[in-house]
Scaffold this active site. Structure first.
Site, PDB file in Angstrom:
ATOM      1  N   ASP A   1       9.710   2.170  11.630  1.00 28.45           N
ATOM      2  CA  ASP A   1       8.560   1.439  12.192  1.00 28.45           C
ATOM      3  C   ASP A   1       8.267   1.827  13.643  1.00 28.45           C
ATOM      4  O   ASP A   1       7.095   1.916  14.032  1.00 28.45           O
ATOM      5  CB  ASP A   1       8.788  -0.079  12.112  1.00 28.45           C
ATOM      6  CG  ASP A   1       8.487  -0.625  10.725  1.00 28.45           C
ATOM      7  OD1 ASP A   1       7.780   0.049   9.952  1.00 28.45           O
ATOM      8  OD2 ASP A   1       8.957  -1.735  10.416  1.00 28.45           O
TER       9      ASP A   1
ATOM     10  N   ASN B   1      13.915  -0.435   6.853  1.00 30.36           N
ATOM     11  CA  ASN B   1      12.720  -0.339   5.993  1.00 30.36           C
ATOM     12  C   ASN B   1      12.798   0.861   5.056  1.00 30.36           C
ATOM     13  O   ASN B   1      11.931   1.026   4.195  1.00 30.36           O
ATOM     14  CB  ASN B   1      11.422  -0.315   6.820  1.00 30.36           C
ATOM     15  CG  ASN B   1      11.195   1.003   7.535  1.00 30.36           C
ATOM     16  OD1 ASN B   1      12.101   1.832   7.636  1.00 30.36           O
ATOM     17  ND2 ASN B   1      10.000   1.219   8.040  1.00 30.36           N
TER      18      ASN B   1
ATOM     19  N   GLY C   1       4.120 -11.575  21.226  1.00 32.39           N
ATOM     20  CA  GLY C   1       4.854 -11.862  19.994  1.00 32.39           C
ATOM     21  C   GLY C   1       6.275 -11.352  20.058  1.00 32.39           C
ATOM     22  O   GLY C   1       6.539 -10.273  20.608  1.00 32.39           O
TER      23      GLY C   1
ATOM     24  N   GLY D   1      -3.888  -1.165  13.495  1.00 33.90           N
ATOM     25  CA  GLY D   1      -2.554  -1.158  12.895  1.00 33.90           C
ATOM     26  C   GLY D   1      -2.365  -0.268  11.682  1.00 33.90           C
ATOM     27  O   GLY D   1      -1.232  -0.078  11.221  1.00 33.90           O
TER      28      GLY D   1
ATOM     29  N   ILE E   1      -1.121  -4.380  15.804  1.00 32.27           N
ATOM     30  CA  ILE E   1      -0.437  -3.811  14.628  1.00 32.27           C
ATOM     31  C   ILE E   1      -0.957  -4.424  13.330  1.00 32.27           C
ATOM     32  O   ILE E   1      -0.571  -4.015  12.247  1.00 32.27           O
ATOM     33  CB  ILE E   1       1.103  -3.891  14.742  1.00 32.27           C
ATOM     34  CG1 ILE E   1       1.604  -5.334  14.706  1.00 32.27           C
ATOM     35  CG2 ILE E   1       1.586  -3.176  15.994  1.00 32.27           C
ATOM     36  CD1 ILE E   1       3.116  -5.402  14.466  1.00 32.27           C
TER      37      ILE E   1
ATOM     38  N   ALA F   1       8.465  -7.692  13.820  1.00 28.37           N
ATOM     39  CA  ALA F   1       7.788  -6.432  14.138  1.00 28.37           C
ATOM     40  C   ALA F   1       7.912  -6.080  15.616  1.00 28.37           C
ATOM     41  O   ALA F   1       7.953  -4.904  15.989  1.00 28.37           O
ATOM     42  CB  ALA F   1       6.320  -6.526  13.738  1.00 28.37           C
TER      43      ALA F   1
ATOM     44  N   LYS G   1      14.266  -6.805   4.239  1.00 29.17           N
ATOM     45  CA  LYS G   1      14.547  -5.843   5.312  1.00 29.17           C
ATOM     46  C   LYS G   1      15.850  -6.093   6.097  1.00 29.17           C
ATOM     47  O   LYS G   1      16.455  -5.151   6.594  1.00 29.17           O
ATOM     48  CB  LYS G   1      13.388  -5.816   6.314  1.00 29.17           C
ATOM     49  CG  LYS G   1      12.164  -5.048   5.840  1.00 29.17           C
ATOM     50  CD  LYS G   1      11.144  -5.026   6.972  1.00 29.17           C
ATOM     51  CE  LYS G   1       9.993  -4.115   6.673  1.00 29.17           C
ATOM     52  NZ  LYS G   1       9.176  -3.859   7.862  1.00 29.17           N
TER      53      LYS G   1
ATOM     54  N   ARG H   1       0.833  -1.215   0.000  1.00 38.24           N
ATOM     55  CA  ARG H   1       0.000   0.000   0.000  1.00 38.24           C
ATOM     56  C   ARG H   1       0.866   1.263   0.000  1.00 38.24           C
ATOM     57  O   ARG H   1       0.352   2.370   0.007  1.00 38.24           O
ATOM     58  CB  ARG H   1      -0.944  -0.002   1.185  1.00 38.24           C
ATOM     59  CG  ARG H   1      -2.059  -1.020   0.978  1.00 38.24           C
ATOM     60  CD  ARG H   1      -2.968  -1.158   2.175  1.00 38.24           C
ATOM     61  NE  ARG H   1      -4.049  -2.077   1.849  1.00 38.24           N
ATOM     62  CZ  ARG H   1      -3.957  -3.399   1.962  1.00 38.24           C
ATOM     63  NH1 ARG H   1      -2.835  -3.954   2.355  1.00 38.24           N
ATOM     64  NH2 ARG H   1      -4.982  -4.172   1.648  1.00 38.24           N
ATOM     65  N   SER H   2       2.194   1.096   0.013  1.00 36.37           N
ATOM     66  CA  SER H   2       3.076   2.266   0.066  1.00 36.37           C
ATOM     67  C   SER H   2       2.896   3.206  -1.133  1.00 36.37           C
ATOM     68  O   SER H   2       2.919   4.431  -0.953  1.00 36.37           O
ATOM     69  CB  SER H   2       4.536   1.827   0.190  1.00 36.37           C
ATOM     70  OG  SER H   2       4.718   1.235   1.455  1.00 36.37           O
TER      71      SER H   2
HETATM   72  P1  NAP Z   1       6.972 -12.755  12.232  1.00 34.34           P
HETATM   73  O1  NAP Z   1       8.355 -12.260  12.374  1.00 34.34           O
HETATM   74  O2  NAP Z   1       6.685 -13.918  11.361  1.00 34.34           O
HETATM   75  O3  NAP Z   1       6.428 -13.090  13.731  1.00 34.34           O
HETATM   76  C1  NAP Z   1       5.191 -13.711  13.913  1.00 34.34           C
HETATM   77  C2  NAP Z   1       4.853 -13.761  15.412  1.00 34.34           C
HETATM   78  O4  NAP Z   1       3.563 -14.361  15.555  1.00 34.34           O
HETATM   79  C3  NAP Z   1       5.833 -14.594  16.240  1.00 34.34           C
HETATM   80  O5  NAP Z   1       5.973 -14.026  17.506  1.00 34.34           O
HETATM   81  C4  NAP Z   1       5.095 -15.945  16.317  1.00 34.34           C
HETATM   82  O6  NAP Z   1       5.436 -16.712  17.447  1.00 34.34           O
HETATM   83  C5  NAP Z   1       3.670 -15.458  16.450  1.00 34.34           C
HETATM   84  N1  NAP Z   1       2.719 -16.510  16.124  1.00 34.34           N
HETATM   85  C6  NAP Z   1       2.542 -17.120  14.923  1.00 34.34           C
HETATM   86  N2  NAP Z   1       1.571 -18.056  15.012  1.00 34.34           N
HETATM   87  C7  NAP Z   1       1.147 -18.043  16.299  1.00 34.34           C
HETATM   88  C8  NAP Z   1       0.176 -18.782  17.016  1.00 34.34           C
HETATM   89  N3  NAP Z   1      -0.572 -19.741  16.436  1.00 34.34           N
HETATM   90  N4  NAP Z   1      -0.026 -18.493  18.335  1.00 34.34           N
HETATM   91  C9  NAP Z   1       0.716 -17.543  18.934  1.00 34.34           C
HETATM   92  N5  NAP Z   1       1.674 -16.806  18.315  1.00 34.34           N
HETATM   93  C10 NAP Z   1       1.874 -17.058  17.004  1.00 34.34           C
HETATM   94  O7  NAP Z   1       5.993 -11.605  11.723  1.00 34.34           O
HETATM   95  P2  NAP Z   1       6.162 -10.017  11.901  1.00 34.34           P
HETATM   96  O8  NAP Z   1       6.908  -9.474  10.743  1.00 34.34           O
HETATM   97  O9  NAP Z   1       6.668  -9.760  13.272  1.00 34.34           O
HETATM   98  O10 NAP Z   1       4.643  -9.529  11.733  1.00 34.34           O
HETATM   99  C11 NAP Z   1       3.681  -9.843  12.704  1.00 34.34           C
HETATM  100  C12 NAP Z   1       2.357  -9.144  12.381  1.00 34.34           C
HETATM  101  O11 NAP Z   1       2.534  -7.731  12.390  1.00 34.34           O
HETATM  102  C13 NAP Z   1       1.795  -9.476  10.988  1.00 34.34           C
HETATM  103  O12 NAP Z   1       0.396  -9.652  11.126  1.00 34.34           O
HETATM  104  C14 NAP Z   1       2.095  -8.230  10.169  1.00 34.34           C
HETATM  105  O13 NAP Z   1       1.150  -8.029   9.152  1.00 34.34           O
HETATM  106  C15 NAP Z   1       1.984  -7.144  11.213  1.00 34.34           C
HETATM  107  N6  NAP Z   1       2.775  -5.929  10.894  1.00 34.34           N
HETATM  108  C16 NAP Z   1       2.121  -4.720  10.809  1.00 34.34           C
HETATM  109  C17 NAP Z   1       2.859  -3.568  10.534  1.00 34.34           C
HETATM  110  C18 NAP Z   1       2.129  -2.240  10.429  1.00 34.34           C
HETATM  111  O14 NAP Z   1       2.706  -1.302   9.869  1.00 34.34           O
HETATM  112  N7  NAP Z   1       0.958  -2.101  10.971  1.00 34.34           N
HETATM  113  C19 NAP Z   1       4.244  -3.640  10.339  1.00 34.34           C
HETATM  114  C20 NAP Z   1       4.874  -4.886  10.448  1.00 34.34           C
HETATM  115  C21 NAP Z   1       4.134  -6.035  10.722  1.00 34.34           C
HETATM  116  P3  NAP Z   1       6.587 -17.852  17.341  1.00 34.34           P
HETATM  117  O15 NAP Z   1       7.875 -17.147  17.557  1.00 34.34           O
HETATM  118  O16 NAP Z   1       6.240 -18.799  18.429  1.00 34.34           O
HETATM  119  O17 NAP Z   1       6.469 -18.474  15.970  1.00 34.34           O
END
Ligand code: NAP
Length: 280
Positions: A108, A92, A134, A246, A223, A138, A71, A21-22
């Site tokens: 971020d 980023n 988490g 978010g 988020i 992020a 990233k 969406r950027s």
């Molecule tokens: P990531 O590095 O893949 O991390 C995913 C996280 O979710 C990990 O802590 C993982 O835990 C946890 N998780 C996955 N499945 C799970 C489950 N069944 N139960 C509990 N915890 C679970 O992803 P990320 O880049 O940090 O992104 C995370 C979210 O943030 C995404 O939804 C993304 O769209 C959103 N986001 C939003 C923005 C924004 O600008 N608003 C920016 C960045 C990201 P484990 O370590 O145990 O696998």
């Protein structure tokens, strides 16, 4: 005729990148502020990242954003990486300096804390403990944002214990890892709860978290922005907690990058917000 130097180019590099969406955000600002330039999609596979980065100055780019999967990897190809991006462990935003060198930044943490302050101007992280669900990519930016806004302590809960433990160690004594099984009790007395897991995202299960002990005045932030109102935010709202979605983080993280490339700090206007909402 516009002088060639007045025309600015920027873009988002990712693989895939079509979903980003950027372009909507930055091209809105280019039009809103009457600037001359364009923000484009840059689909670049991982094995072409170095060549693509080296090509930016030659192509006249002011810089670019980086998204999945670039990233972290991009840091190898930059001349400098600022302190915030090093703490977060990812870049980023890349800015092409006057001398053609490539500077890495991460906006971020700014985007997240700014979205909270804009939505709830009187709220400050410094007034109580925080709880972050988490410990993925992020979460690192969220920890930086809360620590820099003065959070006295942060409880970090993650499904996989080693990640929470290691991240807490890395971020210092104000961050304490909490076992996933203890996440419900970890909400006791907190000032803010942030979901950085993917739970509650479109196509995923809701975050399994009981809010019973969460103070009613605690801010609840997710988020995730698809959907805008996650099951966590809906439950928090229903019991009377203030909430933040978010989309604000996504919009506000773009502001410092735009300023670095186009020379002015843009605002998130109601018009931009409705455009972004319509794109979800
Ligand atoms: P990531 O590095 O893949 O991390 C995913 C996280 O979710 C990990 O802590 C993982 O835990 C946890 N998780 C996955 N499945 C799970 C489950 N069944 N139960 C509990 N915890 C679970 O992803 P990320 O880049 O940090 O992104 C995370 C979210 O943030 C995404 O939804 C993304 O769209 C959103 N986001 C939003 C923005 C924004 O600008 N608003 C920016 C960045 C990201 P484990 O370590 O145990 O696998």
């Amino acid at each position: 005729m516009t002088a060639p130097t007045a025309y600015k180019l920027a873009g988002v590099m990712g693989w895939p990148v079509a979903h980003s969406r950027s372009p909507l955000i930055h091209n809105h600002w280019i039009a809103e502020y009457g600037l001359s330039g364009a923000y484009v999609l840059l689909p670049v596979p991982p094995d072409r990242l170095e060549a693509a980065m080296r090509g930016l100055p030659a192509l006249g780019f002011a810089g670019c954003n980086l998204t999945i999967p670039h990233k972290v990897e991009v840091m190898r190809w930059l001349d400098t990486v600022d302190a915030q991006a090093q703490r977060i462990g990812a870049v980023n935003t890349v800015v092409v300096a006057q001398d053609g060198s490539l500077q890495g930044r991460n906006t971020d943490a700014f985007g997240f804390i700014e979205s909270l302050h804009q939505a709830h101007p009187l709220w400050r992280a410094s007034t109580g403990p925080a709880c972050v669900m988490g410990a993925g990519g992020a979460a690192r930016a969220i920890l930086c944002a809360l620590l820099d806004d003065g959070a006295p302590s942060i409880r970090l809960c993650n499904r996989s214990w080693p990640k929470a433990h290691d991240m807490a160690q890395e971020f210092g004594s104000r961050v304490q890892a909490v076992r996933w099984e203890e996440r419900h009790e970890a909400l006791q007395g907190v000032n803010v709860l942030v979901n950085t897991t993917n739970q509650g995202m479109h196509g995923q299960e809701a975050l399994d978290l009981a809010l019973d002990v969460l103070p009613i005045e605690a801010l609840v932030a997710d988020i995730i922005y698809v959907p805008l109102e996650t099951p966590l935010l809906a439950s928090a709202k229903a019991r009377g907690n203030p909430t933040v979605h978010g989309l604000g983080m996504l919009l506000h993280q773009a502001r410092p990058a735009f300023e670095a490339w186009f020379g002015m700090r843009p605002e998130v206007s109601p018009a931009l917000l409705s455009k972004a909402l319509a794109s979800l």
